[in-house]
Scaffold this active site. Structure first.
Site, PDB file in Angstrom:
ATOM      1  N   ASP A 113      14.079  38.872   1.223  1.00 35.47           N
ATOM      2  CA  ASP A 113      13.552  39.467   2.440  1.00 35.47           C
ATOM      3  C   ASP A 113      12.221  40.152   2.213  1.00 35.47           C
ATOM      4  O   ASP A 113      11.595  40.595   3.160  1.00 35.47           O
ATOM      5  CB  ASP A 113      14.516  40.517   2.984  1.00 35.47           C
ATOM      6  N   ASN A 148       8.251  32.551   2.231  1.00 36.57           N
ATOM      7  CA  ASN A 148       9.087  33.703   2.589  1.00 36.57           C
ATOM      8  C   ASN A 148       8.244  34.938   2.856  1.00 36.57           C
ATOM      9  O   ASN A 148       7.139  35.039   2.353  1.00 36.57           O
ATOM     10  CB  ASN A 148      10.074  33.985   1.450  1.00 36.57           C
ATOM     11  N   CYS A 169      13.728  25.929   5.604  1.00 38.38           N
ATOM     12  CA  CYS A 169      14.311  26.421   4.355  1.00 38.38           C
ATOM     13  C   CYS A 169      15.361  25.411   3.915  1.00 38.38           C
ATOM     14  O   CYS A 169      15.834  24.611   4.713  1.00 38.38           O
ATOM     15  CB  CYS A 169      14.946  27.796   4.590  1.00 38.38           C
ATOM     16  N   HIS A 170      15.718  25.434   2.632  1.00 34.46           N
ATOM     17  CA  HIS A 170      16.730  24.476   2.169  1.00 34.46           C
ATOM     18  C   HIS A 170      18.067  25.148   1.885  1.00 34.46           C
ATOM     19  O   HIS A 170      19.018  24.492   1.473  1.00 34.46           O
ATOM     20  CB  HIS A 170      16.236  23.750   0.909  1.00 34.46           C
ATOM     21  N   HIS A 198      18.273  33.064   5.393  1.00 33.14           N
ATOM     22  CA  HIS A 198      18.884  33.820   4.289  1.00 33.14           C
ATOM     23  C   HIS A 198      20.014  34.722   4.782  1.00 33.14           C
ATOM     24  O   HIS A 198      20.386  35.690   4.098  1.00 33.14           O
ATOM     25  CB  HIS A 198      17.837  34.617   3.511  1.00 33.14           C
ATOM     26  N   ASP A 262      21.564  31.512   0.145  1.00 37.54           N
ATOM     27  CA  ASP A 262      20.995  32.808  -0.250  1.00 37.54           C
ATOM     28  C   ASP A 262      21.701  33.987   0.409  1.00 37.54           C
ATOM     29  O   ASP A 262      21.607  35.117  -0.073  1.00 37.54           O
ATOM     30  CB  ASP A 262      19.514  32.848   0.132  1.00 37.54           C
TER      31      ASP A 262
END
Lengths: 459, 459
Positions: A113, A148, A169-170, A198, A262
């Site tokens: 984050d 990010n 995102c993956h 995330h 994540d």
């Protein structure tokens, strides 16, 4: 002719994946790819590798390079942002400053984050600058936000600019680890995963059309303990161990949906992270991706990869496709571009403004949900969040809403240049022992040389 | 004939004020007042005092008493809820339990938010039971919610029942202390105060139509330090000292609006409340309303008042209007009833569903704002929040939104009987040192005998 511009193309892991996926996607084979970076050495290396790979793969890709952002954006149909401003070193200095004040592993929320230093300043500033350039130079381009923090970044850009931003995102692919561990066949499984980047949760988990949570429950009851003693778990790299760690199972019990990717680290409560031993209890021997062990492993792997790539790029004899075999990476950028350009119907997991997808979240907050790529009557392409509806209330109120609030605080502090807001964020950290400590810590962070611009920005 | 029913009429301070206001409001003088309480002794005392006062005041008030709730509600046009379930003793036991776990002055948010024990269970349960009885027995009655927590209670009732609930508090009148301290004339001053109950802020402050914040700023700069050394400040009772305490000024500096009334305590950050010495620094010699000193003073004053009232009620010779002179109390219940019944135009500060009044707050969250009492074409009375608009963003994101989130957590835990949610609230308390501690504390709280119903409720 389609043009894809990659800003921050020096990214060690990412650009390689992108080129491989592009080489494998024949419907995009005559695209132009513009690689842009401000690190000349890395840019040249990537350019050499990419052109060689494309040649070995016999594609018509037209690969270019530039250090000039405007040149990169000029004519772009897609802009991919993978920039980490300043690399990791200044963040490591910030971490050390925070640790000297008693904040184990630093301020912010477990790697994901908090990219970009205090208040995510450097990243957010870059995102906004780039998006404004996109507005001006290539206003019709899609901006794929891979850098990010994707949650803060995509929300910021979509609110403040007209750039057609999509966060990519993956992380959600980690659900396939669950499928494998439960020894199910991937093709029999359907999932619905939703939340913020995330911070995503397994809302539906179907096996041959039937709820598969009972299979997961049974595995947890009967096999989890044994798995956590197995070599497979104990020797996993930190990022791979997290998906089926005790932390994930405990979070599932606490919030009633299984956390994906994540999330297991980023959305976990403070009491998993008080010290290395505690982290190891929850995330295995490395203590997870963001512990001193896990993070060193990651940084080392990046370093080794870079060295390897430099060797490859300087050795004309090496067969790149042999060293780095051409299989789809699992990244969604190229499938997304392919779907938009070639009207393909695919379901992707993307970060787009909520607009009612998840109940109880404002329309202008970016959520990560399954999305549909469509076309309006006028021929305009749309990328729209699928309707998700309600998430469990306890999860909403104790995880998602606090995370959303933190996002809003970070954006407000950034947009208003509000130092008091940064200070209040530190003061509310569970580890802060006094307001005076928080003040001193903030001033010390801002005093770091790479933060001179942030010092001026936050008044 | 108008009927006003007071549920919890044994309340020492409140019922007296209500009767006096009613006696002074000639346009309501032939109302019926039904006093209801389950404490027979208190009820009789209040009944005797009320009838005597009304007689001395020469009103036509028809005062009745009952211990039966249905009887009290039957025929009611207005129901006033002033109930504190169980009194204060069981909460003091909860406080002691929490203090033995290291939580100075107990769990919860400084008296106001946490009435009713763990998760506000006893109060919320009572509120909902009462509102459902109102729906059934007197569906057209207005339910005036005076009992705390007003924020949680009014929101709960307005969402879950059809009862026409309005939250009523007197806290905002503390702004007149500011007017006095600045030696302004009350009639020259106009204010706009907005927020949630016990979390309200001076949004507009006008003196003869001009912004009066500069007058306040100058007083802070030139006179505050001297005032904090004056006998006036040092000898104030705790609830009176708070409005112009160092805490209020510091909060004003931090959040950019001046906090009003209970806000100075309830909405203040954790670092004002770590121990008695710290509280004394922020709130004066008593340490504020909720310190061990301040709270004892309050409980003692209640006790003395009760003893005094018992003496009066048993002495036919006493002239009540002499002992308790008939001046308006400042409570808003009777002016509100008068406005609704007699079509009077008054502006009141009430707690009603937001419906767009404060930007960024959902429609179904109750806010405390200036309200307008109106009539629809069909003759139906409406009580509507005035449009307030934006509050400063830092204040929203660091104070109001976290408070709203806590309200939602409390209501979710209550409505879903969710023990894990209670546990997560304790775990996120800034003072919690481990999740295991939080668990033990929760179980010990629930183990207290008055919580046997809560233990069954929260699964």
């Amino acid at each position: 002719m389609l043009q894809i511009s990659v800003v921050g193309a020096g990214s060690v892991v990412f650009t390689g994946r992108l080129i491989v996926d592009l080489c494998l996607t024949r419907s995009l084979s005559n695209s132009t790819v513009v690689l842009m970076d401000i690190d000349k050495k890395r840019l040249n290396m990537m350019y050499n590798l990419a052109t060689k790979y494309a040649r070995e793969m016999n594609t018509d890709l037209n690969i270019k390079k530039t250090m000039d952002r405007e040149e990169a954006l000029n004519g772009a149909d897609f802009v991919i942002d993978t920039v980490k401003v300043g690399g990791y070193e200044p963040m490591e200095i910030e971490r050390k400053i925070a640790e000297s004040h008693g904040y184990y592993r630093g301020l912010g929320d477990r790697v994901s984050d908090y990219y970009g230093g205090i208040g995510a300043f450097h990243q957010l500033k870059f995102f906004l600058d780039l998006a404004r350039d996109v507005e001006e130079v290539c206003p019709d381009a899609w901006l794929l936000q891979a850098a990010n923090p994707v949650f803060e970044g995509s929300t910021l850009i979509s609110r403040e600019t007209k750039a057609k931003v999509i966060g990519v995102c993956h992380g959600h692919f980690s659900y396939t680890d669950i499928v494998k561990t439960l020894t199910l066949k991937q093709e029999d499984v359907k999932v619905l995963i939703a939340g913020f980047n995330h911070n995503i949760w397994l809302l539906n988990f179907l096996h041959n059309g039937k709820n598969a949570y009972p299979i997961l429950d049974q595995w947890i009851e009967k096999k989890a303990e044994k798995y956590w003693k197995s070599d497979e778990y104990l020797n996993s790299p930190p990022w791979a161990a997290e998906q089926f760690s005790p932390a994930a199972v405990d979070m599932y019990r606490m919030y009633s949906l299984f956390p994906i990717g994540d999330t297991v680290r980023s959305a976990s409560p403070w009491w998993y992270h008080t010290d290395l031993m505690t982290k190891q209890r929850w995330y295995g021997p490395t203590g997870g991706f963001d512990s001193e062990i896990g993070w060193s492993i990651y940084l080392n792997s990046l370093k080794e990869m870079l060295e390897q790539m430099l060797v490859w790029s300087n050795d004309p004899a090496v067969a790149l496709t042999k060293e780095y075999p051409p299989t789809f990476s699992g990244e969604q950028h190229i499938p997304l571009i392919d779907a938009i350009v070639n009207d393909k119907e695919v379901q992707l997991q993307l970060n787009v403004p909520n607009k009612g997808a998840i109940s109880g979240i404002p329309d202008d907050v970016v959520v990560e949900v399954p999305t549909v790529i469509g076309t309006t009557r006028g021929g305009r392409k749309t990328v729209t969040a699928m309707h998700v509806g309600q998430l469990p209330k306890r999860l909403m109120l104790h995880v998602l809403m606090p995370r959303m609030l933190r996002m809003e605080q970070i954006l407000q502090a950034f947009l208003e240049g509000d130092r008091k807001s940064l200070l209040l964020m530190i003061a509310e950290d569970h580890r802060t022992r006094s307001f005076e400590d928080a003040k001193m810590l903030l001033e010390e962070q801002l005093g770091q040389s790479w933060n001179s611009e942030a010092t001026k920005h936050y008044k």
